[in-house]
Design an enzyme around this catalytic site. Structure first.
Site, short mmCIF file in Angstrom:
data_model
loop_
_atom_site.label_atom_id
_atom_site.label_comp_id
_atom_site.label_asym_id
_atom_site.label_seq_id
_atom_site.Cartn_x
_atom_site.Cartn_y
_atom_site.Cartn_z
N GLY A 111 0.81 -1.21 0.00
CA GLY A 111 0.00 0.00 0.00
C GLY A 111 0.84 1.25 0.00
N GLY B 144 -0.65 4.37 0.22
CA GLY B 144 -1.42 5.49 0.77
C GLY B 144 -0.60 6.15 1.86
N GLY C 262 1.10 3.57 4.40
CA GLY C 262 2.22 2.82 3.83
C GLY C 262 3.44 3.71 3.62
N PHE D 183 -14.87 20.96 12.30
CA PHE D 183 -15.24 19.67 11.73
C PHE D 183 -16.12 18.93 12.72
CE2 PHE D 183 -14.02 16.83 8.25
CZ PHE D 183 -13.53 17.74 7.33
N ASP E 144 -8.66 -6.29 -0.16
CA ASP E 144 -8.01 -7.57 -0.52
C ASP E 144 -7.21 -8.17 0.63
OD1 ASP E 144 -8.88 -6.50 -2.89
OD2 ASP E 144 -6.88 -6.13 -3.69
N GLN F 157 -18.80 3.37 8.64
CA GLN F 157 -19.30 4.75 8.68
C GLN F 157 -19.97 5.19 7.38
OE1 GLN F 157 -16.50 8.42 8.84
NE2 GLN F 157 -17.57 8.33 10.78
N HIS G 219 -20.97 8.55 5.56
CA HIS G 219 -20.76 9.99 5.61
C HIS G 219 -22.08 10.66 5.21
CE1 HIS G 219 -19.26 13.96 4.77
NE2 HIS G 219 -18.05 13.63 5.20
N LEU H 77 -18.11 12.31 -2.44
CA LEU H 77 -18.13 13.01 -1.16
C LEU H 77 -18.15 14.54 -1.28
CD1 LEU H 77 -17.86 12.06 1.84
CD2 LEU H 77 -15.55 12.95 1.71
N THR I 245 -17.07 17.19 1.39
CA THR I 245 -16.41 17.18 2.70
C THR I 245 -17.23 17.86 3.79
OG1 THR I 245 -14.51 17.98 3.94
CG2 THR I 245 -15.09 19.25 2.01
N GLU I 246 -17.04 17.32 5.02
CA GLU I 246 -17.65 17.93 6.19
C GLU I 246 -17.13 19.36 6.39
OE1 GLU I 246 -18.48 15.00 9.65
OE2 GLU I 246 -16.65 16.07 10.12
N ARG J 173 -20.68 12.05 12.52
CA ARG J 173 -21.30 11.57 11.28
C ARG J 173 -22.41 10.55 11.51
NH1 ARG J 173 -15.60 11.19 7.98
NH2 ARG J 173 -15.42 13.45 7.81
N HIS K 277 -18.52 5.23 3.65
CA HIS K 277 -17.33 6.06 3.62
C HIS K 277 -16.11 5.44 4.26
CE1 HIS K 277 -15.05 9.72 3.40
NE2 HIS K 277 -14.95 9.83 4.70
N GLU L 258 -6.22 2.61 7.30
CA GLU L 258 -7.64 2.25 7.38
C GLU L 258 -7.86 0.74 7.48
OE1 GLU L 258 -10.23 4.38 4.73
OE2 GLU L 258 -11.90 3.00 5.12
N ARG M 234 -15.90 7.08 13.67
CA ARG M 234 -14.72 7.93 13.54
C ARG M 234 -15.12 9.39 13.40
NH1 ARG M 234 -11.92 10.31 9.22
NH2 ARG M 234 -13.01 9.20 7.54
C1 LIG Z 1 -13.40 10.74 -0.59
C2 LIG Z 1 -12.72 10.59 0.75
C3 LIG Z 1 -12.39 11.72 1.48
C4 LIG Z 1 -11.77 11.58 2.71
N1 LIG Z 1 -11.44 12.71 3.42
C5 LIG Z 1 -10.79 12.58 4.60
C6 LIG Z 1 -10.36 13.74 5.32
O1 LIG Z 1 -10.54 14.88 4.88
N2 LIG Z 1 -9.75 13.56 6.51
C7 LIG Z 1 -9.51 12.32 7.04
O2 LIG Z 1 -8.95 12.22 8.12
N3 LIG Z 1 -9.88 11.21 6.36
C8 LIG Z 1 -10.49 11.31 5.16
N4 LIG Z 1 -10.86 10.18 4.47
C9 LIG Z 1 -10.41 8.87 4.96
C10 LIG Z 1 -8.93 8.68 4.63
O3 LIG Z 1 -8.62 9.35 3.44
C11 LIG Z 1 -8.55 7.22 4.48
O4 LIG Z 1 -9.02 6.49 5.56
C12 LIG Z 1 -7.02 7.07 4.40
O5 LIG Z 1 -6.50 7.94 3.43
C13 LIG Z 1 -6.62 5.66 4.12
O6 LIG Z 1 -5.24 5.65 3.90
P1 LIG Z 1 -4.45 4.29 3.83
O7 LIG Z 1 -3.01 4.64 3.73
O8 LIG Z 1 -4.85 3.40 4.93
O9 LIG Z 1 -4.95 3.57 2.48
P2 LIG Z 1 -5.21 4.08 0.98
O10 LIG Z 1 -4.83 5.47 0.76
O11 LIG Z 1 -6.60 3.67 0.63
O12 LIG Z 1 -4.20 3.19 0.15
C14 LIG Z 1 -4.36 1.79 0.01
C15 LIG Z 1 -3.18 1.25 -0.76
O13 LIG Z 1 -3.20 -0.17 -0.74
C16 LIG Z 1 -2.92 -0.67 -2.02
N5 LIG Z 1 -3.52 -1.99 -2.15
C17 LIG Z 1 -4.76 -2.41 -1.76
N6 LIG Z 1 -4.94 -3.70 -2.07
C18 LIG Z 1 -3.81 -4.12 -2.67
C19 LIG Z 1 -3.38 -5.35 -3.24
N7 LIG Z 1 -4.17 -6.43 -3.29
N8 LIG Z 1 -2.14 -5.41 -3.78
C20 LIG Z 1 -1.32 -4.31 -3.78
N9 LIG Z 1 -1.68 -3.13 -3.26
C21 LIG Z 1 -2.90 -3.05 -2.71
C22 LIG Z 1 -3.48 0.36 -2.96
O14 LIG Z 1 -2.86 0.29 -4.22
C23 LIG Z 1 -3.16 1.66 -2.23
O15 LIG Z 1 -1.87 2.08 -2.54
C24 LIG Z 1 -11.48 10.29 3.23
C25 LIG Z 1 -11.79 9.18 2.49
C26 LIG Z 1 -12.43 9.31 1.27
C27 LIG Z 1 -12.80 8.06 0.52
#
Ligand SMILES: Cc1cc2nc3c(=O)[nH]c(=O)nc-3n(C[C@H](O)[C@H](O)[C@H](O)COP(=O)(O)OP(=O)(O)OC[C@H]3O[C@@H](n4cnc5c(N)ncnc54)[C@H](O)[C@@H]3O)c2cc1C
Length: 574
Positions: A11, A13, A16, A115, A216, A235, A237, A247, A249-250, A281, A347, A378, A389
């Site tokens: 990951g 994100g 990661g 918020f 996954d 959750q 939203h 979305l 945003t809030e 929320r 959400h 997440e 949350r």
């Molecule tokens: C539209 C939206 C707006 C949001 N706004 C906010 C906000 O303003 N403030 C806040 O605090 N939170 C917000 N959130 C929540 C927050 O953005 C997420 O919870 C957070 O960014 C998740 O980050 P992460 O690093 O856990 O995963 P992600 O950013 O989801 O990344 C997941 C990673 O895992 C990889 N991956 C998944 N499965 C596999 C696989 N099988 N093989 C290889 N790679 C894989 C993907 O490629 C990706 O790189 C929002 C969420 C959304 C959907």
């Protein structure tokens, strides 16, 4: 092909990447991502990241701690919440130093806005705690972290889809992944494996989550015997664009937007008299659904209005440009001139892989851990969000606990054994994948997925009921049987997305079953889990976490206590 790394991270994100920057100080690091790294869902985060900087008005980490515990409906582990809130200020300043372009106050400090659920003086009034970069906060942070990880020598494997995680004999030795471009399977041996694979909002039909948010790695780990925690809490939203789920945003309400029903009434005044539209929320989503059910949706239909007309156009353009554009493109309206039709959208997953505050993955309810396996973001359940949350606490969670997991990996690597993937597992994965490709059958993954998403949305969303949940469990099992008959027409190896969709569906089905069963078992209403047949919170019987295990006899649910250190559970009023 075989690779050897000290640490493999799944990951790219925020969780990661933040972990990768830390782990790279202690050894070689590979980041595997099924997407191009900067397309991870984190880039979609709009509103902000919470920290009690007190730049715009007085604030304190203790108030943040209180709000998060109360927002979680007291199911969040307070020892973990305290760690997160205490570390928030340092975290945001560190991000600033890494290059995140936060929006500014006139005197040049990091700007902050209101918020949902974030208050001063233990609930007295809404407070400006969300640090933001217009309404593209996730994008801004992700690009800064991506750049930093490159500088630290982290090696990226873009568009590598993880098929299996080598959890064997109580430890984890690495990861097996498919290179999407070539169809080749790669073995990644690692001393430490960190799962940071994000959420799984795609179990629902209407969701704010990206197409790739299919959970996954939760599905994979569950298969290996790792439990999943608090999966009943999903959750919704309050403000998804009607019919689309995209979305708003809030932060829009933080800047002064209000929700209104068909009578033009600002109905949140009835549900949360103190902080109104900025209630947490779960409460706002229930309020919207109640308005709709009682016939007060706009024109008697199934949506309400989010009215931003009270916000000056200059503020909309400066602080909410992204959602202004979304409204124009997707709804054909200008939010400065017309109210926005909205309805709750799936959400955020509060539940996930159980971990301690250093990212170590629990294998049972007694505190045993899987050696060499870590999780953050997440996909993990620390649990700081409990049953609900608060907005802006997820970005904070990903960065705080991503960093902590990276530091823990550093300590772990000092005495870790070399990683490795058992021959049996490798063979099974390669053969299993090959056999999928040639599969004949009449069922199609997208059709089963749509059916699943519809059932989950109809029977297990904002409000839940025993009869619906029982029906849902049976329906999911029937869909699982149908999924065994999926045929794959594309015989090619390169970019075989048909196979990938079938694999993702298998995880969505497994997770849905856990969500439905956990929701059925929890006979109370708490946070995002609202049972119409058990409308009250029941601390005597249910102030505890759920852990779902896959066993030979099917899914088994067990429980573990909640950490309550400072704030005793009280009735949640806002
Ligand atoms: C539209 C939206 C707006 C949001 N706004 C906010 C906000 O303003 N403030 C806040 O605090 N939170 C917000 N959130 C929540 C927050 O953005 C997420 O919870 C957070 O960014 C998740 O980050 P992460 O690093 O856990 O995963 P992600 O950013 O989801 O990344 C997941 C990673 O895992 C990889 N991956 C998944 N499965 C596999 C696989 N099988 N093989 C290889 N790679 C894989 C993907 O490629 C990706 O790189 C929002 C969420 C959304 C959907």
């Amino acid at each position: 092909m075989t690779h050897n790394f000290d640490t493999v991270i799944i990951g790219s994100g925020l969780a990661g990447l933040r972990a990768a920057i830390e782990a790279a100080k202690h050894g070689t690091v590979a980041v595997l991502t099924k997407l191009y790294p900067t397309r991870s869902h984190s880039t979609a985060a709009q509103g902000g990241i919470a920290a009690a900087l007190g730049n715009e008005e007085p604030d304190s980490p203790e108030w943040h701690f209180y709000d998060t515990a109360k927002g979680s409906d007291f199911l969040g582990d307070q020892a973990a919440i305290e760690v997160m809130c205490e570390d928030a200020i340092r975290t945001v300043i560190e991000l600033e130093h890494m290059g995140v372009p936060f929006s500014r106050t006139p005197e040049g400090k990091i700007a902050q806005r209101r918020f949902g659920g974030h208050t001063r003086d233990f609930g007295a009034a809404a407070v400006r705690r969300a640090c933001y970069s217009a309404d593209r906060t996730g994008h801004a942070i992700l690009f800064a972290l991506y750049e930093q990880s490159g500088l630290q020598g982290v090696k990226f494997f873009d568009e590598f889809h993880v098929l299996d995680i080598a959890v064997e004999e109580g430890g984890c030795g690495g990861v097996i992944a498919l290179e999407i471009k070539t169809g080749e399977i790669h073995m990644f041996s690692a001393k430490a494996t960190l799962v940071a694979s994000g959420g799984y909002g795609r179990v629902y039909k209407t969701t704010s989550n990206a197409i790739a948010s299919t959970g996954d790695c939760l599905g994979i780990l569950f298969r290996t015997g790792v439990p999943l925690q608090d999966m009943e809490f999903f959750q919704f939203h309050p403000t998804g664009l009607y019919g689309l789920g995209i979305l708003v945003t809030e932060g829009a309400r933080g800047e002064g937007g209000i929700l209104v029903n068909r009578e033009g009434e600002r109905f949140m005044e009835r549900y949360a008299p103190t902080i109104k539209d900025l209630a947490p929320r779960d409460m706002v989503s229930r309020a919207i659904m109640t308005e709709v059910r009682e016939g007060r949706g706009i024109d008697g239909r199934d949506f309400v209005h989010l009215d931003l007309r009270g916000i000056k156009r200059g503020i909309l353009e400066e602080r909410l440009p992204e959602i202004t554009t979304f409204c124009k493109i997707y709804m054909g309206l200008d939010p400065a001139l017309a109210p926005i039709p909205v309805l709750p959208t799936a959400h955020y997953a509060m539940g996930g892989i159980p971990t301690d505050i250093d990212g170590r993955v629990f294998k049972d309810e007694k505190g045993g851990v899987v050696e060499g396996l870590f999780a953050a973001g997440e996909c993990a359940c620390v649990s700081v969000h409990g049953a609900n949350r608060l907005g802006c606490n997820s970005l904070l969670d990903t960065v705080v606990f991503g960093r902590r997991a990276g530091m823990e990996i550093g300590r772990f690597l000092k005495s870790a054994e070399p990683g490795g993937i058992g021959g049996d597992l490798a063979r099974r994965t390669v053969e299993g994948h090959a056999s999928m490709q040639g599969r004949s059958g009449t069922e199609k993954a997208p059709e089963i997925r749509s059916e699943l998403q519809k059932r989950m949305t109809d029977e297990c969303s904002v409000f839940r009921h025993r009869e619906d949940l029982e029906k849902l469990v049976a329906e999911i099992r029937a869909l699982e049987r149908r999924a065994a008959g999926i045929g794959i027409k594309d015989a090619g190896k390169r970019f075989n997305t048909e196979v990938l969709e079938a694999i993702e569906l298998s995880h969505l089905l497994a997770l849905s079953e856990v969500i439905a069963l956990s929701a059925l078992r929890r006979e109370e209403s708490r946070g995002a889990h609202s049972r119409e047949d058990f409308p009250k919170r029941d601390d005597v019987n249910w102030l505890k976490h759920t852990l779902a295990f896959r066993t030979e006899k099917g899914i088994e649910l067990r429980h573990k206590p909640v950490s309550i250190t400072k704030f005793k559970p009280v009735e949640r009023k806002y």
